[in-house]
Write a protein that holds these residues in place. Structure first.
Motif, mmCIF file in Angstrom:
data_model
loop_
_atom_site.group_PDB
_atom_site.id
_atom_site.type_symbol
_atom_site.label_atom_id
_atom_site.label_comp_id
_atom_site.label_asym_id
_atom_site.label_seq_id
_atom_site.Cartn_x
_atom_site.Cartn_y
_atom_site.Cartn_z
ATOM 1 N N ASN A 47 0.860 -1.175 0.000
ATOM 2 C CA ASN A 47 0.000 0.000 0.000
ATOM 3 C C ASN A 47 0.899 1.227 0.000
ATOM 4 O OD1 ASN A 47 -1.369 2.336 1.553
ATOM 5 N ND2 ASN A 47 -3.110 0.996 1.083
ATOM 6 N N LEU A 48 0.825 2.034 -1.050
ATOM 7 C CA LEU A 48 1.763 3.138 -1.224
ATOM 8 C C LEU A 48 1.702 4.128 -0.074
ATOM 9 C CD1 LEU A 48 3.847 4.685 -2.878
ATOM 10 C CD2 LEU A 48 1.963 5.756 -4.140
ATOM 11 N N ASN A 49 0.502 4.565 0.287
ATOM 12 C CA ASN A 49 0.374 5.577 1.349
ATOM 13 C C ASN A 49 0.915 5.066 2.685
ATOM 14 O OD1 ASN A 49 -0.802 7.493 -0.352
ATOM 15 N ND2 ASN A 49 -2.850 6.653 -0.027
ATOM 16 N N GLU A 50 0.598 3.822 3.014
ATOM 17 C CA GLU A 50 1.092 3.255 4.268
ATOM 18 C C GLU A 50 2.605 3.054 4.225
ATOM 19 O OE1 GLU A 50 -0.521 2.740 7.164
ATOM 20 O OE2 GLU A 50 -2.173 3.783 6.158
ATOM 21 N N THR A 51 3.106 2.607 3.066
ATOM 22 C CA THR A 51 4.543 2.361 2.928
ATOM 23 C C THR A 51 5.336 3.656 3.076
ATOM 24 O OG1 THR A 51 4.132 0.489 1.452
ATOM 25 C CG2 THR A 51 6.340 1.428 1.414
ATOM 26 N N LEU A 52 4.818 4.743 2.519
ATOM 27 C CA LEU A 52 5.519 6.022 2.585
ATOM 28 C C LEU A 52 5.550 6.607 3.990
ATOM 29 C CD1 LEU A 52 4.348 7.732 -0.740
ATOM 30 C CD2 LEU A 52 6.503 6.553 -0.266
ATOM 31 N N LYS A 53 4.739 6.059 4.890
ATOM 32 C CA LYS A 53 4.769 6.504 6.288
ATOM 33 C C LYS A 53 5.889 5.817 7.077
ATOM 34 C CE LYS A 53 -0.237 7.357 6.484
ATOM 35 N NZ LYS A 53 -1.518 6.894 7.093
ATOM 36 N N ASN A 54 6.421 4.744 6.510
ATOM 37 C CA ASN A 54 7.495 3.992 7.158
ATOM 38 C C ASN A 54 8.780 4.821 7.137
ATOM 39 O OD1 ASN A 54 9.726 2.258 7.619
ATOM 40 N ND2 ASN A 54 8.535 0.479 6.958
ATOM 41 N N PRO A 55 9.343 5.201 8.300
ATOM 42 C CA PRO A 55 10.541 6.059 8.337
ATOM 43 C C PRO A 55 11.721 5.464 7.567
ATOM 44 C CG PRO A 55 9.570 5.872 10.526
ATOM 45 C CD PRO A 55 8.868 4.875 9.665
ATOM 46 N N MET A 56 11.887 4.142 7.623
ATOM 47 C CA MET A 56 12.990 3.488 6.919
ATOM 48 C C MET A 56 12.823 3.622 5.408
ATOM 49 S SD MET A 56 14.302 -0.468 7.209
ATOM 50 C CE MET A 56 12.989 -1.161 6.194
ATOM 51 N N ILE A 57 11.585 3.435 4.919
ATOM 52 C CA ILE A 57 11.313 3.556 3.486
ATOM 53 C C ILE A 57 11.453 5.010 3.041
ATOM 54 C CG2 ILE A 57 9.520 3.366 1.719
ATOM 55 C CD1 ILE A 57 10.774 0.706 2.518
ATOM 56 N N LYS A 58 10.955 5.932 3.854
ATOM 57 C CA LYS A 58 11.058 7.354 3.523
ATOM 58 C C LYS A 58 12.533 7.759 3.388
ATOM 59 C CE LYS A 58 9.249 11.895 4.821
ATOM 60 N NZ LYS A 58 10.496 12.595 4.505
ATOM 61 N N LYS A 59 13.368 7.278 4.308
ATOM 62 C CA LYS A 59 14.798 7.584 4.238
ATOM 63 C C LYS A 59 15.428 6.983 2.982
ATOM 64 C CE LYS A 59 19.140 7.135 6.768
ATOM 65 N NZ LYS A 59 19.827 6.542 7.942
ATOM 66 N N PHE A 60 15.042 5.745 2.665
ATOM 67 C CA PHE A 60 15.544 5.080 1.460
ATOM 68 C C PHE A 60 15.209 5.880 0.210
ATOM 69 C CE2 PHE A 60 14.016 2.143 -1.970
ATOM 70 C CZ PHE A 60 15.259 1.759 -2.449
ATOM 71 N N LEU A 61 13.949 6.305 0.075
ATOM 72 C CA LEU A 61 13.535 7.068 -1.103
ATOM 73 C C LEU A 61 14.192 8.449 -1.140
ATOM 74 C CD1 LEU A 61 9.754 6.110 -1.222
ATOM 75 C CD2 LEU A 61 11.539 5.359 -2.799
ATOM 76 N N ASP A 62 14.335 9.075 0.024
ATOM 77 C CA ASP A 62 14.994 10.383 0.077
ATOM 78 C C ASP A 62 16.451 10.288 -0.357
ATOM 79 O OD1 ASP A 62 12.752 11.730 0.898
ATOM 80 O OD2 ASP A 62 13.243 11.682 3.041
ATOM 81 N N GLU A 63 17.085 9.140 -0.116
ATOM 82 C CA GLU A 63 18.479 8.954 -0.527
ATOM 83 C C GLU A 63 18.583 8.557 -1.993
ATOM 84 O OE1 GLU A 63 20.073 6.091 2.183
ATOM 85 O OE2 GLU A 63 20.367 7.562 3.788
ATOM 86 N N ILE A 64 17.741 7.618 -2.404
ATOM 87 C CA ILE A 64 17.872 7.055 -3.746
ATOM 88 C C ILE A 64 17.507 8.072 -4.837
ATOM 89 C CG2 ILE A 64 15.556 6.077 -4.135
ATOM 90 C CD1 ILE A 64 16.958 3.495 -5.011
ATOM 91 N N LYS A 65 16.691 9.060 -4.505
ATOM 92 C CA LYS A 65 16.277 10.040 -5.517
ATOM 93 C C LYS A 65 17.422 10.947 -5.950
ATOM 94 C CE LYS A 65 14.509 13.592 -2.327
ATOM 95 N NZ LYS A 65 13.297 14.267 -1.828
ATOM 96 N N HIS A 66 18.547 10.904 -5.242
ATOM 97 C CA HIS A 66 19.696 11.744 -5.602
ATOM 98 C C HIS A 66 20.682 11.019 -6.516
ATOM 99 C CE1 HIS A 66 18.444 14.911 -2.918
ATOM 100 N NE2 HIS A 66 18.344 14.048 -1.922
ATOM 101 N N TYR A 67 20.329 9.816 -6.953
ATOM 102 C CA TYR A 67 21.230 9.053 -7.815
ATOM 103 C C TYR A 67 20.909 9.301 -9.287
ATOM 104 C CZ TYR A 67 23.397 6.814 -3.871
ATOM 105 O OH TYR A 67 24.117 6.594 -2.732
ATOM 106 N N ASP A 68 21.923 9.141 -10.130
ATOM 107 C CA ASP A 68 21.803 9.441 -11.554
ATOM 108 C C ASP A 68 21.597 8.192 -12.406
ATOM 109 O OD1 ASP A 68 22.748 12.363 -11.299
ATOM 110 O OD2 ASP A 68 24.449 11.266 -10.447
ATOM 111 N N ILE A 69 22.273 7.111 -12.028
ATOM 112 C CA ILE A 69 22.283 5.886 -12.818
ATOM 113 C C ILE A 69 21.829 4.732 -11.927
ATOM 114 C CG2 ILE A 69 23.750 4.275 -14.101
ATOM 115 C CD1 ILE A 69 25.546 6.740 -14.757
ATOM 116 N N PHE A 70 20.894 3.940 -12.427
ATOM 117 C CA PHE A 70 20.310 2.850 -11.639
ATOM 118 C C PHE A 70 20.641 1.502 -12.283
ATOM 119 C CE2 PHE A 70 18.179 6.506 -10.173
ATOM 120 C CZ PHE A 70 17.641 6.218 -8.919
#
Length: 259
Positions: A116-139
């Protein structure tokens, strides 16, 4: 190779994402092993100053020996920062390249059937992961062909959801994704047509990436080159030697994306 910190140089960040055991750590170890013998093959100049880089470099022989004797690479845990700094020569200019191996545990959350996207985005660990990964250029997106049907579907769902979030929520339309199909020495036919194989087995991730990212590529690789089964679900390099296949092509593509 000497260690130097990088100042005032162009920097690019590369992330490796995939399920636990999908071959991300073996990919990095094999790359470093091959680089230690053939640095010019990858246009590598030296390592950036970082504890992770030093750890990989100084423990490389130890990690290689463990793999040769049937001990798989250590599992990356979410709290670890496995970022490896390298320096590449690109068009007569040096570029700082940072590779981050994120824990595969994140992908199991995104790949869950009860996601569930909304519930998952409330997870502090997931939020930190997404906040970090969005700064990458190549996946570098690891798509393990050895997974059974259910795990393949979870793998596809998880990877696809992460890329949808990055593009549609974070509006990261200029990132460069590549699907890395590891362990292809076990499925040599994939080397002949990695795009065709992925298109056949995956109806979520492949069409989404193909449609939305112009620099998207698919690579078939093998960290070991040739492997033999050590135990159920576990392989070691045949003749205990690393002869990686396809990895140099991945780094040629990375250099092209940097340019």
């Amino acid at each position: 190779m000497p260690f130097r910190f990088i100042f005032r140089e162009k920097k690019k960040k590369v992330t490796l994402i995939g399920l636990p055991g999908s071959g991300k750590s073996a990919f990095l170890i094999s790359f470093l092993y091959d680089t230690s013998k053939n640095p010019d093959k990858y246009s590598l100049r030296d390592f950036a100053e970082s504890s992770i880089a030093k750890g990989y470099f100084f423990k490389l022989n130890e990690m290689i020996e463990k793999i040769r004797n049937g001990v798989p690479p250590s599992k990356t845990i979410p709290s670890e920062i496995n970022e490896l700094g390298l320096r590449l020569q690109v068009n007569k200019k040096e570029c700082a390249l940072f590779l981050r191996d994120f824990s595969g545990e994140y992908l199991t959350i995104f790949g869950s059937i009860d996601f569930n996207l909304n519930e998952t985005l409330k997870n502090p660990m997931i939020k930190k992961f997404l906040d970090e990964i969005k700064h990458y250029d190549i996946f570098l997106i690891f798509y393990d062909p050895t997974k059974e049907k259910g795990a393949l579907l979870m793998q596809s769902r998880g990877l696809n959801r992460i890329m949808i979030i990055l593009r549609d929520i974070y509006k990261l339309t200029s990132i460069s994704p590549a699907v890395i199909i590891p362990k292809c020495d076990l499925f040599p036919e994939i080397f002949k047509d990695p795009d065709g194989w992925l298109m056949k087995v995956d109806r979520l991730l492949y069409p989404y990436l193909k449609k939305n990212f112009k620099n998207f590529r698919v690579f078939a690789v093998s960290a070991y080159g040739e492997a033999k089964q050590f135990s159920k679900g576990h392989w070691i390099p045949k003749e205990k030697d690393f002869t990686p296949k396809g990895i140099v092509e991945v780094f040629k593509w990375i250099r092209k994306m940097i340019v």
